[in-house]
Scaffold this active site. Structure first.
Site, PDB file in Angstrom:
ATOM      1  N   TYR A   1     -18.788  30.331  82.001  1.00 44.09           N
ATOM      2  CA  TYR A   1     -17.493  30.112  81.353  1.00 44.09           C
ATOM      3  C   TYR A   1     -16.477  29.454  82.280  1.00 44.09           C
ATOM      4  O   TYR A   1     -15.374  29.126  81.859  1.00 44.09           O
ATOM      5  CB  TYR A   1     -16.915  31.434  80.841  1.00 44.09           C
ATOM      6  CG  TYR A   1     -17.629  31.933  79.617  1.00 44.09           C
ATOM      7  CD1 TYR A   1     -18.921  32.433  79.713  1.00 44.09           C
ATOM      8  CD2 TYR A   1     -17.033  31.898  78.362  1.00 44.09           C
ATOM      9  CE1 TYR A   1     -19.608  32.873  78.609  1.00 44.09           C
ATOM     10  CE2 TYR A   1     -17.714  32.338  77.249  1.00 44.09           C
ATOM     11  CZ  TYR A   1     -18.991  32.821  77.373  1.00 44.09           C
ATOM     12  OH  TYR A   1     -19.667  33.257  76.272  1.00 44.09           O
TER      13      TYR A   1
ATOM     14  N   LYS B   1     -29.611  39.532  84.537  1.00 42.38           N
ATOM     15  CA  LYS B   1     -30.884  38.803  84.464  1.00 42.38           C
ATOM     16  C   LYS B   1     -31.306  38.472  85.895  1.00 42.38           C
ATOM     17  O   LYS B   1     -31.632  37.325  86.233  1.00 42.38           O
ATOM     18  CB  LYS B   1     -30.680  37.544  83.598  1.00 42.38           C
ATOM     19  CG  LYS B   1     -31.939  36.812  83.239  1.00 42.38           C
ATOM     20  CD  LYS B   1     -32.835  37.561  82.288  1.00 42.38           C
ATOM     21  CE  LYS B   1     -34.146  36.849  82.096  1.00 42.38           C
ATOM     22  NZ  LYS B   1     -35.206  37.680  81.528  1.00 42.38           N
TER      23      LYS B   1
ATOM     24  N   ASP C   1     -32.754  40.926  78.702  1.00 42.34           N
ATOM     25  CA  ASP C   1     -33.598  40.845  77.505  1.00 42.34           C
ATOM     26  C   ASP C   1     -34.030  42.235  77.057  1.00 42.34           C
ATOM     27  O   ASP C   1     -34.060  42.538  75.856  1.00 42.34           O
ATOM     28  CB  ASP C   1     -34.821  39.936  77.710  1.00 42.34           C
ATOM     29  CG  ASP C   1     -35.399  39.996  79.107  1.00 42.34           C
ATOM     30  OD1 ASP C   1     -34.633  40.254  80.050  1.00 42.34           O
ATOM     31  OD2 ASP C   1     -36.607  39.792  79.266  1.00 42.34           O
TER      32      ASP C   1
ATOM     33  N   ASP D   1     -20.889  38.473  76.189  1.00 43.48           N
ATOM     34  CA  ASP D   1     -20.580  37.827  74.911  1.00 43.48           C
ATOM     35  C   ASP D   1     -21.710  38.098  73.915  1.00 43.48           C
ATOM     36  O   ASP D   1     -21.483  38.478  72.762  1.00 43.48           O
ATOM     37  CB  ASP D   1     -20.414  36.325  75.156  1.00 43.48           C
ATOM     38  CG  ASP D   1     -19.644  35.647  74.039  1.00 43.48           C
ATOM     39  OD1 ASP D   1     -19.125  36.354  73.163  1.00 43.48           O
ATOM     40  OD2 ASP D   1     -19.566  34.408  74.048  1.00 43.48           O
TER      41      ASP D   1
END
Ligand code: NAP
Length: 417
Positions: free
Chosen positions: A159, A226, A280, A304
């Site tokens: 972002y 992640k 995930d 988000d």
């Protein structure tokens, strides 16, 4: 008194002050609001009416909000010739607490997100998105299990807006630099983006999440990342998260590793469990083992995604509130966007912005007014007096317009004994 160019300083009420790190909230308080683009007008109007009714019902005139309109998005463009006037930022800084409707950002072209720009300019580094069940129809079997607060880092990650478009001189320079300095050859037809994740921003986000867990006696904080793939950004977020927990909150927390190694898997009384999950995996975990998650602290993009996924379990974006909070300033807003296809149809669900206002009322210490609104929402949903989104999930034909739903909430608030 601060001078504005195009805004009239509120004639009545007083602004919130901060003294020794504490909010001092006057009984007649000035609250700036941004209406928002698309469906913003409908939902913001509904929100103000419901909040005014709850404040009046609760405090019988002793407390009151003096709303003060400030501008961003389409309305600002008409008035200032820019979608994010400096005066709007100045007003939020001055009044300390505000609320906004959603603002449109074009996809793949055009101007950059005004929402992101506001969060960055005001350094509103915590995006807090609670997902709590209010009785709305849900696609899952046990929606009441969902009671998760997401702490999403709000200022960096992808972002940050550092990216170069395919075929431009800038992307070519970047490709040549990467090849020369690092020996990595990137395809000529690629765009390139940069994902900065810093120690300072990661730590302050996780710090705020743990402080929230302590204040609200919550059982766990999960670091979502992640880090198996993006080791020095997402992996580093995880590492810094554990560092904050252990170095600054040692007496309050145990880690999952300690739980297994020292406590034989039995959680000691009064401690907060700090654990981490790969991004995930947590998407299926919030569905299959929902109760095991209380606070999720994560980087910007993960936050988000996961907040919309959690919202789906409690009825969807129409009921997903949020807050952007920095060291001093707080700007409340729904999680959803401007849903332009429903603009000016008096159609969409205003619950998300109304619950964002509930968060705001609780933030300024007007808890009773917030609670009365929550009860009004529960009652309306229970009686299936809902807008199109919940009517669709309930499989009923009768749906209320945004303004009719607000009327229903106000009726519930007035009837409260
Ligand atoms: P969106 O505005 O959130 O709408 C996506 C879908 O979510 C809608 O079509 C609708 O689903 C449902 N929805 C959204 N708001 C709802 C409400 N109040 N009540 C009931 N259902 C609601 O997402 P988008 O269409 O991807 O984005 C539109 C614009 O908003 C974009 O310019 C985007 O950049 C911007 N945006 C702004 C913010 C922000 O201001 N913070 C956040 C996200 C997106 P159904 O059609 O299935 O009923």
């Amino acid at each position: 008194m601060i001078k504005f160019d195009k805004l009239d300083y509120p004639k009545n009420g007083n602004k919130i002050e901060i003294k020794d790190g504490q909010l001092i909230v006057p009984n007649h308080v000035n609250i700036p609001f941004i209406e928002g683009d698309g469906t913003g007008k409908d939902i913001t109007t509904a929100m103000r009416r419901v909040v005014d009714a709850a404040v009046e019902k609760t405090y019988k005139g002793k407390r009151k909000i003096e709303w003060f309109e400030i501008f961003a998005g389409e309305k600002a463009l008409a008035l200032y010739d820019t979608r994010l006037p400096e005066e709007t930022i100045k007003a939020i800084e001055h009044f300390i607490v505000g609320i906004k409707g959603p603002l449109t950002t074009p996809v793949g072209e055009g101007y950059r997100s005004l929402n992101v720009a506001m969060r960055q300019k005001l350094d509103l580094y915590n995006c807090i998105r609670p997902c709590k069940y209010y009785g709305a129809p849900s696609p899952v079997k046990n929606p009441e299990d969902m009671n998760i607060v997401i702490f999403r880092e709000n200022t960096e990650d992808v972002y940050a807006g550092i990216e170069w478009e395919k075929g431009t001189e800038n992307v070519k320079k970047m490709r040549q630099f990467i090849e020369k300095e690092y020996g990595i050859k990137l395809p000529e037809d690629s765009g390139i983006g940069i994902k900065p994740i810093s120690e300072k921003c990661s730590k302050r986000l996780v710090r705020a999440a743990i402080q929230y867990a302590i204040k609200n006696s919550l059982p766990s904080v999960t670091l979502m990342h992640k880090g198996n793939i993006q080791k020095f950004t997402e992996g580093a977020f995880r590492k810094w998260g554990y560092e904050v927990a252990i170095e600054e909150f040692r007496d309050f927390i145990i880690t999952e590793q300690e739980l297994l190694e020292k406590y034989d898997g039995k959680m000691p009384e009064g401690k907060i469990l700090i654990k981490d999950r790969i991004a995930d995996s947590i998407f299926q975990q919030v569905l299959t083992r929902t109760k095991e998650y209380s606070i999720i602290a994560t980087t910007n993009l993960n936050g988000d995604y996961i907040s919309d996924a959690c919202a789906a379990q409690i009825g969807g974006l129409g009921i997903a509130p949020g807050a952007n909070i920095g060291d001093n300033i707080a700007l409340f807003e729904p999680s959803h966007g401007s849903a332009p296809k429903y603009a000016n149809q008096d159609k969409v669900n205003p619950s998300a912005i109304i619950l964002s206002a509930v968060m705001m009322l609780k933030y300024i210490g007007w808890n009773e007014a917030g609670t009365i609104i929550e009860r009004a929402i529960r009652k309306a949903i229970k009686e299936k007096k809902v807008t199109y989104d919940f009517a669709r999930l309930f499989n009923i034909n009768k749906e209320l317009k945004t303004s009719e739903y607000a009327n229903e909430l106000i009726k519930n608030i007035i009837k409260e004994s």
